[in-house]
Design an enzyme around this catalytic site. Sequence first.
Site, PDB file in Angstrom:
ATOM      1  CE  LYS A  47      -3.875  -2.305   0.033  1.00  0.00           C
ATOM      2  NZ  LYS A  47      -3.384  -3.620  -0.399  1.00  0.00           N
TER       3      LYS A  47
HETATM    4  C1  LIG Z   1      -9.380  -3.652  -1.994  1.00  0.00           C
HETATM    5  C2  LIG Z   1      -8.793  -4.309  -0.782  1.00  0.00           C
HETATM    6  N1  LIG Z   1      -9.605  -4.680   0.214  1.00  0.00           N
HETATM    7  C3  LIG Z   1      -9.134  -5.242   1.332  1.00  0.00           C
HETATM    8  C4  LIG Z   1      -7.787  -5.489   1.496  1.00  0.00           C
HETATM    9  C5  LIG Z   1      -7.346  -6.179   2.750  1.00  0.00           C
HETATM   10  O1  LIG Z   1      -6.322  -5.542   3.408  1.00  0.00           O
HETATM   11  P1  LIG Z   1      -5.284  -6.402   4.266  1.00  0.00           P
HETATM   12  O2  LIG Z   1      -4.425  -7.135   3.313  1.00  0.00           O
HETATM   13  O3  LIG Z   1      -4.538  -5.348   5.046  1.00  0.00           O
HETATM   14  O4  LIG Z   1      -6.066  -7.286   5.143  1.00  0.00           O
HETATM   15  C6  LIG Z   1      -6.897  -5.120   0.493  1.00  0.00           C
HETATM   16  C7  LIG Z   1      -5.457  -5.359   0.640  1.00  0.00           C
HETATM   17  O5  LIG Z   1      -4.819  -5.954  -0.169  1.00  0.00           O
HETATM   18  C8  LIG Z   1      -7.413  -4.521  -0.686  1.00  0.00           C
HETATM   19  O6  LIG Z   1      -6.607  -4.172  -1.680  1.00  0.00           O
END
Ligand SMILES: Cc1ncc(COP(=O)(O)O)c(C=O)c1O
Length: 394
Positions: A197
């Site tokens: 990110k």
């Molecule tokens: C669109 C979207 N939703 C949810 C997530 C979930 O985040 P995390 O990987 O921090 O759990 C991500 C991360 O890759 C994402 O890109």
Amino acid sequence: MSVPSTLSAAPATSTPPFLPFTRPTIDDETIAGVAEVLRSGWITSGPQVKAFEARLSEHCAGRPVRAFNSGTCTMEIALRLAGVGPGHEVITTPLTWVATSNVVLDVGARPVFVDIDPVTRNLDLDRVAAAITPATRAIIPVDLAGLPVDRDRLYALAHRHQLRVIEDAAQAFGSTWQGKRIGSFGDFVSFSFHANKNITTIEGGCLVLNDEREARLAEQYRLQGVVKSGQDGMEVELVGGKFNLTDVAARVGLGQLPHLAEFTAKRRDLARAYFAQFAALGADRTGLRLPVADFVQSNWHMFQVVLPEARLTLRRAEVMERLHAAGIGTGVHYPAVHLFKLYRRLGWKDGDFPHAELAGRNIVTLPLFPAMTTADVARVAGALMEILLAHSKS
Ligand SMILES: Cc1ncc(COP(=O)(O)O)c(C=O)c1O
């Protein structure tokens, strides 16, 4: 020792280093700060998490913010706070990381997918109203690649139908809507700080909440439902999980936040350079679909193109393989969620959401990260165009 003549006569060419599709930028001050936390004697959730949450709250116009060990769990917790559970439906997009709909299943509710707008690649708000039933409780919009969903239309719709909104802004930290930061307004807002990110804590995320009551409940869900009081008091009234962020991770995040503006500006410049390169190389003649050219609101989390499937003799994997051979990394974000086996078993099938399926088969994420140069962009655009032109159906 003399230099062998064959070497001294070698042409001065050098292969550029492999270019990944993304890479975090972590400065020395942050690395030193992490070492300090490691030596401090307190490495799990503590003062760094508190300080990180305070900074995040400042970023979000003073709204309550709590940090967690993923973005995924923040959405699950928001669903629980919204009272979403068995018998309920939640509207979302099929073109997302599968976490978005998995959390709906996790709380016992049913995701209801609505196709994307093929231009923005986000949930098509024109189709949402038709998907609302008496069981609908919430909408989870996703700002794919950091391009914000139209918040005015989204919240007008949500208010009209009395639905909660859990913004999956995992990719949109640093994006804005009509001059306001994503996270500074609205209902629940979920961010991810995963390593890819724009701002990272390696793994992690945060949830922006509406008031202190929600924030206290979120804290309970974050750590086994525990509430402490006084010196030795402990009570548990709900089933929480193990979702707390460590101080080590929070210190990484604290070192990232001051760079947000500079990272976003750099990403925008690189995105502009992609558009300039693709225009100069005549990408429109190949049918390659570029993202929306938004240099104001999007944080340019990713630069994604959609390959012209009908006009190409190569499949996406072959294009990616050729780019890899040219020293260029790419990614797929994402295959359409409803076509995964798990979701097919729940009733979805090919053809349900044609725009998401076409994008899911053909979308490619090109390299974009702050340490890249415009020369890297030119190399990527040139390599992709060469492949497309050499393998276009005549
Ligand atoms: C669109 C979207 N939703 C949810 C997530 C979930 O985040 P995390 O990987 O921090 O759990 C991500 C991360 O890759 C994402 O890109």
